[in-house]
Design an enzyme around this catalytic site. Structure first.
Site, PDB file in Angstrom:
ATOM      1  N   SER A  45       0.876  -1.167   0.000  1.00  0.00           N
ATOM      2  CA  SER A  45       0.000   0.000   0.000  1.00  0.00           C
ATOM      3  C   SER A  45       0.915   1.220   0.000  1.00  0.00           C
ATOM      4  O   SER A  45       1.744   1.369   0.904  1.00  0.00           O
ATOM      5  CB  SER A  45      -0.879  -0.020   1.256  1.00  0.00           C
ATOM      6  OG  SER A  45      -1.928   0.918   1.135  1.00  0.00           O
ATOM      7  N   GLU A  46       0.796   2.085  -1.010  1.00  0.00           N
ATOM      8  CA  GLU A  46       1.832   3.105  -1.190  1.00  0.00           C
ATOM      9  C   GLU A  46       1.860   4.148  -0.086  1.00  0.00           C
ATOM     10  O   GLU A  46       2.825   4.893   0.045  1.00  0.00           O
ATOM     11  CB  GLU A  46       1.758   3.770  -2.564  1.00  0.00           C
ATOM     12  CG  GLU A  46       0.581   4.698  -2.787  1.00  0.00           C
ATOM     13  CD  GLU A  46      -0.498   4.034  -3.597  1.00  0.00           C
ATOM     14  OE1 GLU A  46      -0.653   2.792  -3.479  1.00  0.00           O
ATOM     15  OE2 GLU A  46      -1.189   4.740  -4.344  1.00  0.00           O
ATOM     16  N   ASN A  47       0.801   4.187   0.749  1.00  0.00           N
ATOM     17  CA  ASN A  47       0.865   5.108   1.881  1.00  0.00           C
ATOM     18  C   ASN A  47       1.725   4.577   3.015  1.00  0.00           C
ATOM     19  O   ASN A  47       1.917   5.288   4.000  1.00  0.00           O
ATOM     20  CB  ASN A  47      -0.545   5.463   2.385  1.00  0.00           C
ATOM     21  CG  ASN A  47      -1.391   4.256   2.692  1.00  0.00           C
ATOM     22  OD1 ASN A  47      -1.295   3.235   2.021  1.00  0.00           O
ATOM     23  ND2 ASN A  47      -2.214   4.351   3.717  1.00  0.00           N
ATOM     24  N   SER A  87       8.428   4.010   0.914  1.00  0.00           N
ATOM     25  CA  SER A  87       7.382   3.361   0.130  1.00  0.00           C
ATOM     26  C   SER A  87       7.606   3.584  -1.365  1.00  0.00           C
ATOM     27  O   SER A  87       7.499   2.658  -2.171  1.00  0.00           O
ATOM     28  CB  SER A  87       6.018   3.905   0.540  1.00  0.00           C
ATOM     29  OG  SER A  87       4.996   3.167  -0.072  1.00  0.00           O
TER      30      SER A  87
END
Lengths: 216, 216, 216, 216
Positions: A45-47, A87
């Site tokens: 999840s890129e967050n 990330s």
């Protein structure tokens, strides 16, 4: 079977055991529901985390544990959290095996437009530009047309997300692969024909000699 | 001298026209007490650097709706229709930046780097006005560091020397913004004694933090 | 009082409460012993932590807690550990208020040579080049001469560590400040004269109108 | 498939001529079991990337003394006289790199960046052959990313999915090297069950780790 389910299910079949995958918002998110048994796919999840799990039961949401769309999720055993630069280092550094995204337009060169419609919709690119450039494989999960109009074009007219980065397009009508030698139709849905696909596809594509039926 | 101050004391560093960084992903990791304080104080013409403008009544979204932002750097504004409306009406000057590039620019600003080369945005509108360089046949954009006058960050646990620990997906841009502003104010969800955070697990060392405000 | 002690003591007087300081190996390390009472100086160790404490008691060494010279140290309450990129982000990003280093040569322009003697000694620059460029104030703690030969020169002949970055030189004979308007002798040791300093200093320097006595 | 393998299995990736990254600061953070295994295996002509060559009988120093290194990138070699001797005799090709630049180059290699601009080394021999750029009157060197075929790292606690936690000053180059090699092998000082490391405090996510060897 619902169109979106068919697309999500087909995309999920493409993964290999151990793959690290980033799923975009919307239809791509559905892909998580169809990962084949016996295969471990690690969702990024890129967050800021890996080993994202399913949506929590109602009442068990944690506001600190949300996906890139800000919606509550869970994490699986072995998860790890990190900051945004890490990330996107993971993403841009080629550590993500596949990203699955939606598209406004894609063309036969592999150009993708999925972040704005000038004068109309300017949501911003978010992490999409990094994902498309950085992931080893870029898979589009999209409906074949928008209100009957082709979305798979000779050349994108909307502002691009990235140039020549798309590897695979999965729609309810079939599966395309974009190679340096051209765009190939590799699989066709059981309820359509090559002619019907040609009618709603502006892009030029080559029909694979060994064209397979896209399984539901 | 104690770093722990009142909300009012902390916010005196944010005046009309100040450049402010605020972290958070759709609100997760955003310092809500500090943002609410800014809304209350009603300072205007802020130059805001953030990753998204959340929703109209969530986190950073409140500053947008309240008309306090003149200039905005963000990666995604689609979830807050007010941002788009005000941009189209010329009320906010919006620059959209790919999320990974935004994180890295802030990190560079804090780490004394003069810029960096990223493949993200090549062949898109993002490359406009930027220097392009190619190595081994791959093109990169030269992106510049970003700094702010004030960063408003949010820690899950903060000790009295300013050491910060972030829970789950709230870390996101916090760690980078904490390094890239002249004044760094952290909102402590939980204010703990020095020593309660293992020195190994400190995510933002206290040397970066100027002031601490107890959050609500 | 020993020469090295005198130098270390004088350097330590230069710090202000809350300063973040990096001390080089050798004589600069001694400075930690003379921090004035009532002043908190936070020591940064470039191998990855802040709030370095004194050498541990014999038998209490922890091989995981070592300084930049690989020697056992301790950490104080409120310490934080980090990785090397973060550590040098702190250094290069201007978050270190002062660095104290030794010198092979320094010149009146503020050029410093302290990392190699071609054909003879090539230890490497380690973190010195980053420290000299990144720290807000660069203080040299050095003996005035090497075997009677000047080390404070008109122009360095050895390979430089950095150009025009030195702010202050403390030797057993006095204290110099390097400014855009030239090098000033600000303080003089009680046991020497300006003439004697001139004899062993190749660099041109201006004697401060208000020349002070360097206190022991 | 378990990532936990024998020392022998892990080291089969290091052959004569392999480019290897090994972390550690004067031995702290260096994977001693893996290094001893390499000495035992006696592979030759290695291209070694590390920050220092420690002492002759400590960590990386052993590989130097045993004549296994053909090419070396390091920031400091002064504590191991053998490195200097072999360099002067033409047995090892040594490139000295400022420590902050070395850390950042490795980070860039892992994060998909094409390079970065640093003020470190401007006006010194470090700038030779490098592109220089100036912004706002400040000069920077363009430094390139670094990658290796194999990284040998060392975690204090490692879980069976490869998540790593480093104690105290042993973190140093470990986190960056773990991102910048084709094959990453971690020596676990303590091998723990998945879940024993809080996902928040994971310092190297397991997605970066290919193999785990239990250290001695």
């Amino acid at each position: 079977m619902d169109i979106r389910e068919r697309i999500a299910k087909r995309v999920a079949k493409d993964f290999e055991d151990g793959d690290i995958v980033n799923l975009g918002i919307g239809m791509p998110t559905l892909v998580a529901n169809y990962i084949p048994e016996g295969i471990e796919v690690i969702l990024q999840s890129e967050n800021g985390f890996v080993r994202m799990g399913p949506v929590p039961e109602e009442g068990k949401e944690d506001p600190d544990v949300v996906n890139a769309g800000g919606l509550p999720v869970t994490v699986l055993e072995g998860a790890a959290y990190f900051d945004s630069a890490t990330s996107f280092g993971i993403i841009r550094g080629g550590h993500v095996d596949a990203t699955v995204l939606g598209a406004l337009q894609v063309d036969q060169e592999g150009n993708l437009a999925n972040w704005m419609i000038p004068g109309k919709l300017v949501p911003g690119m978010g992490g999409a530009m990094d994902l498309v450039v950085g992931a080893k494989k870029v898979i589009l999960a999209m409906e074949h047309t928008a209100k009957g109009k082709p979305k798979i074009l000779k050349s994108c007219s909307l502002p691009l997300t990235a140039k020549k980065e798309v590897d695979m397009i999965v729609t309810e009508m079939g599966v395309f692969e974009i190679t340096p030698g051209g765009m190939y139709l590799r699989e066709i849905a059981p309820d359509t024909t090559v002619e019907k696909i040609q009618e709603v596809t502006e892009a030029e594509f080559i029909v694979d000699e060994n064209l397979k039926v896209m399984e539901d | 001298m104690s770093k722990v101050v009142s909300l009012e004391e902390a916010l005196k560093f944010v005046k009309d026209g100040t450049t402010v960084m605020i972290p958070g992903f759709m609100g997760a990791g955003t310092p809500e007490t500090l943002v609410d304080g800014l809304v209350e104080k009603n300072v205007k013409d802020l130059f805001l650097i953030c990753t998204d403008t959340a929703r109209p009544n969530v986190g950073i979204g409140k500053l947008i709706v309240n008309g306090q932002i003149k200039k905005l750097y963000a990666s995604h504004i689609g979830t807050n229709p007010e941002t788009g409306r005000m941009m189209n009406e010329g009320l906010i000057d919006v620059t959209l930046i790919p999320q990974g590039t935004l994180a890295e620019r802030i990190r560079a600003g804090g780490a004394g780097l003069g810029g960096f080369l990223t493949p993200t945005g090549v062949g898109t509108v993002v490359e406009e006005g930027k220097q392009k360089m190619a190595f081994d046949g791959k093109e990169y954009l030269l992106e510049m560091p970003l700094r702010a006058e004030v960063a408003l960050i949010r820690g899950t646990k903060v000790d009295k020397k300013g050491n910060v620990w972030y829970n789950a997906a709230t870390r996101n841009f916090n760690t980078h913004m904490a390094t890239a502003a002249d004044i760094v104010i952290v909102e402590a969800r939980e204010l703990v004694e020095v020593g309660e955070i293992d020195p190994n697990n400190v995510m933002t060392p206290g040397i970066f933090v100027d002031y601490i405000v107890k959050g609500e």
